[in-house]
Design an enzyme around this catalytic site. Structure first.
Site: not given
Length: 301
Positions: A171, A239
């Protein structure tokens, strides 16, 4: 597996829970902001007042939360998933978090006889709504097989990618590629506009060639219309790129373009755009070329 406890009913979680209901599962959802649980209730799901209540009696627990500390609190904290889940419960974390946190969650789950799958997703709000998410799953092969009907309800590309933490690593790579695509798309739009090219026509022809991508297809229309309502917030991509840079440093891998795009997103966020969709990188590209005010006058935000 018919009963699902779903923790996190935000932009991604709410449509995923809705698709699970449509697939015939019994879904009990919990969200820290109760108003975000209302769509689930209206669709026939049950709303819980706590994580423990959502998990009680569930065969499967799914978490879709913003960041590593949120997952740690919801899963490992007092009254969290592991305090409340029955032995044998299948825990599927679809959040995007640090690989080391994912491994820690898996280890803690194993101590409680809870089966854990690390299953971050890609596809944004549109993919969550359409049930076409790409899901990168790590965990035991038997647990992956047991979760097949759950994954089929929310995704169209589901791949078992390896051991604990592998899902989050894949991811992270996904988020790096998406950020790079978005930045180049933003720069291309500014470049084309500066030359007086008709932007919709240019996007059509680019999308039909080697430059075409899911990013271009899904994000270019909103960028042209200057619609930056969040499907995936700048804050979250900031993030995620932090995860990429930390993981790359730990592995001794050089990622110079990742570092550059991370800086651009950090700058955009510092300018107050953290709550906008990550396609707002267009605004940053315009500012760097001194064209933001000119374009803003012609096309409303």
């Amino acid at each position: 597996m018919t009963t699902i406890g779903f923790i996190g009913l935000g932009v991604m979680g709410a449509p995923m829970a809705a698709n699970l209901l449509d697939a015939g599962f019994h879904v009990t959802g919990y969200n820290r902001s109760p108003e975000k649980a209302r769509p689930l209730a209206e669709k026939g799901g049950r709303v819980a007042g706590s994580v423990a209540e959502a998990v009680a009696g569930a065969d499967v627990v799914i978490t879709m939360l913003p960041d590593s500390p949120d997952v740690e609190a919801a899963v490992l904290g007092e009254g969290g998933v592991l305090d409340s889940a029955r032995p044998g419960t299948l825990l599927i974390d679809t959040s995007t978090i640090r690989p080391d946190v994912s491994r820690a969650v898996a280890a803690a789950a194993a101590e409680r006889a809870v089966r854990a799958l690390d299953a971050p997703v890609s596809g944004g709000e549109a993919g969550a709504t359409e049930g076409t998410l790409s899901i990168m799953v790590r965990g035991e092969a038997g647990d992956f097989a047991a979760a097949a009907s759950v994954f089929d309800a929310v995704g169209s590309t589901v791949v078992h990618v390896g051991p604990s933490g592998a899902g989050q690593t894949v991811k992270a790579a996904n988020q790096l590629i998406v950020a790079g695509h978005l930045e180049l798309l933003a720069e291309a739009l500014v470049f084309l506009d500066a030359h007086g090219v008709d932007l919709p026509s240019a996007i059509t022809v680019l999308g039909g060639g080697l430059a075409g991508s899911t990013v271009l297809a899904r994000k270019a229309p909103g960028m042209l219309a200057r619609r930056f309502a969040p499907g995936f917030r700048v804050d979250l991509h900031h993030k995620d790129l932090g995860i990429v840079l930390d993981a790359a440093r730990a592995a001794g891998v050089a990622v110079p373009l990742a570092s550059h795009v991370a800086d651009l997103i950090a700058s955009l966020r510092a300018q107050g755009a953290g709550s906008l969709d990550h396609s707002a990188l267009l605004l940053q590209a315009e500012r760097l070329s001194g064209r933001h005010n000119e374009l803003a006058e012609r096309t409303p935000e």
